[in-house]
Design a protein around this motif. Structure first.
Motif, PDB file in Angstrom:
ATOM      1  N   TRP A  15       0.896  -1.328  -0.126  1.00  0.00           N
ATOM      2  CA  TRP A  15      -0.152  -0.151  -0.100  1.00  0.00           C
ATOM      3  C   TRP A  15       0.880   1.441   0.046  1.00  0.00           C
ATOM      4  O   TRP A  15       0.495   2.174  -0.611  1.00  0.00           O
ATOM      5  CB  TRP A  15      -1.049   0.057   1.242  1.00  0.00           C
ATOM      6  N   SER A  16       2.022   1.262   0.580  1.00  0.00           N
ATOM      7  CA  SER A  16       2.955   2.346   0.819  1.00  0.00           C
ATOM      8  C   SER A  16       3.499   2.718  -0.510  1.00  0.00           C
ATOM      9  O   SER A  16       3.609   3.852  -0.997  1.00  0.00           O
ATOM     10  CB  SER A  16       3.995   2.096   1.860  1.00  0.00           C
ATOM     11  N   LYS A  17       3.784   1.647  -1.410  1.00  0.00           N
ATOM     12  CA  LYS A  17       4.348   1.865  -2.689  1.00  0.00           C
ATOM     13  C   LYS A  17       3.055   2.416  -3.377  1.00  0.00           C
ATOM     14  O   LYS A  17       3.422   3.119  -4.448  1.00  0.00           O
ATOM     15  CB  LYS A  17       4.922   0.479  -3.243  1.00  0.00           C
ATOM     16  N   LEU A  18       2.168   1.690  -3.855  1.00  0.00           N
ATOM     17  CA  LEU A  18       0.856   2.004  -4.274  1.00  0.00           C
ATOM     18  C   LEU A  18       0.633   3.391  -4.266  1.00  0.00           C
ATOM     19  O   LEU A  18       0.286   4.198  -5.009  1.00  0.00           O
ATOM     20  CB  LEU A  18      -0.174   1.055  -4.198  1.00  0.00           C
ATOM     21  N   LEU A  19       0.302   3.847  -2.869  1.00  0.00           N
ATOM     22  CA  LEU A  19      -0.141   5.223  -2.461  1.00  0.00           C
ATOM     23  C   LEU A  19       1.091   6.292  -2.647  1.00  0.00           C
ATOM     24  O   LEU A  19       0.802   7.409  -2.435  1.00  0.00           O
ATOM     25  CB  LEU A  19      -0.836   5.145  -1.320  1.00  0.00           C
ATOM     26  N   GLU A  20       2.408   5.689  -2.833  1.00  0.00           N
ATOM     27  CA  GLU A  20       3.128   6.516  -2.652  1.00  0.00           C
ATOM     28  C   GLU A  20       3.637   7.479  -1.337  1.00  0.00           C
ATOM     29  O   GLU A  20       3.645   8.783  -1.252  1.00  0.00           O
ATOM     30  CB  GLU A  20       3.485   7.473  -3.794  1.00  0.00           C
ATOM     31  N   TYR A  21       3.117   6.741  -0.287  1.00  0.00           N
ATOM     32  CA  TYR A  21       3.046   7.247   1.243  1.00  0.00           C
ATOM     33  C   TYR A  21       3.670   6.381   2.144  1.00  0.00           C
ATOM     34  O   TYR A  21       3.616   5.356   1.922  1.00  0.00           O
ATOM     35  CB  TYR A  21       1.527   7.545   1.595  1.00  0.00           C
ATOM     36  N   ASP A  22       4.683   7.050   2.718  1.00  0.00           N
ATOM     37  CA  ASP A  22       5.449   6.239   3.927  1.00  0.00           C
ATOM     38  C   ASP A  22       4.806   5.863   5.076  1.00  0.00           C
ATOM     39  O   ASP A  22       4.814   6.674   5.895  1.00  0.00           O
ATOM     40  CB  ASP A  22       6.865   6.729   3.899  1.00  0.00           C
ATOM     41  N   PHE A  23       3.937   4.760   5.123  1.00  0.00           N
ATOM     42  CA  PHE A  23       3.300   4.488   6.241  1.00  0.00           C
ATOM     43  C   PHE A  23       4.346   4.193   7.436  1.00  0.00           C
ATOM     44  O   PHE A  23       4.041   4.408   8.764  1.00  0.00           O
ATOM     45  CB  PHE A  23       2.378   3.265   6.488  1.00  0.00           C
ATOM     46  N   PHE A  24       5.537   3.593   7.230  1.00  0.00           N
ATOM     47  CA  PHE A  24       6.372   3.176   8.406  1.00  0.00           C
ATOM     48  C   PHE A  24       7.040   4.327   9.017  1.00  0.00           C
ATOM     49  O   PHE A  24       7.393   4.437   9.872  1.00  0.00           O
ATOM     50  CB  PHE A  24       7.427   2.284   7.715  1.00  0.00           C
ATOM     51  N   ARG A  25       7.236   5.515   8.167  1.00  0.00           N
ATOM     52  CA  ARG A  25       7.612   6.624   8.697  1.00  0.00           C
ATOM     53  C   ARG A  25       6.917   7.289   9.772  1.00  0.00           C
ATOM     54  O   ARG A  25       7.262   7.810  10.913  1.00  0.00           O
ATOM     55  CB  ARG A  25       7.973   7.773   7.818  1.00  0.00           C
ATOM     56  N   VAL A  26       5.322   7.353   9.608  1.00  0.00           N
ATOM     57  CA  VAL A  26       4.624   7.780  10.867  1.00  0.00           C
ATOM     58  C   VAL A  26       4.823   6.937  12.070  1.00  0.00           C
ATOM     59  O   VAL A  26       4.792   7.469  12.922  1.00  0.00           O
ATOM     60  CB  VAL A  26       3.154   7.487  10.133  1.00  0.00           C
TER      61      VAL A  26
END
Length: 104
Positions: A15-26
């Motif tokens: 999902w992070s790659k698909l949405l181009e959003y780093d959920f792990f950074r949060v």
């Protein structure tokens, strides 16, 4: 997927790659803010450690822009005072005042 209580890290990575959003950074920001406090210099017992085993500590990039924005938002909204921020998040007083001067 929305009804699931947990997501595997593999799915979250997709999902992070698909949405181009780093959920792990949060999550890592949360760890930085709520990690146990470090010992103060007076509390540390000096032990002889071989020089080659000492890992350098780089603190320059400890606070990201998101963390700084979060802290400044708490102060500007009146949720927490400057003193509470300094004590709760263990941010040096000079650092907080530099942020206030720089970002306001």
């Amino acid at each position: 997927m929305f009804a699931q209580e947990n997501l595997s890290t593999y799915i979250l990575l997709k999902w992070s790659k698909l949405l181009e959003y780093d959920f792990f950074r949060v999550y890592s920001h949360h760890l930085v803010l709520y990690s146990p406090q470090r010992r103060r210099n007076g509390d540390i017992k000096h032990e002889k450690i071989p020089q080659q085993s000492v890992v350098p500590q780089f603190r320059k990039s400890l606070y990201t822009k998101e963390i700084i924005a979060f802290i400044l938002e708490l102060i500007s909204s009146g949720e927490k005072s400057k003193k509470e921020i300094i004590e709760e998040y263990n941010i040096p007083k000079t650092t907080l005042y530099k942020w206030l001067h720089k970002y306001k």
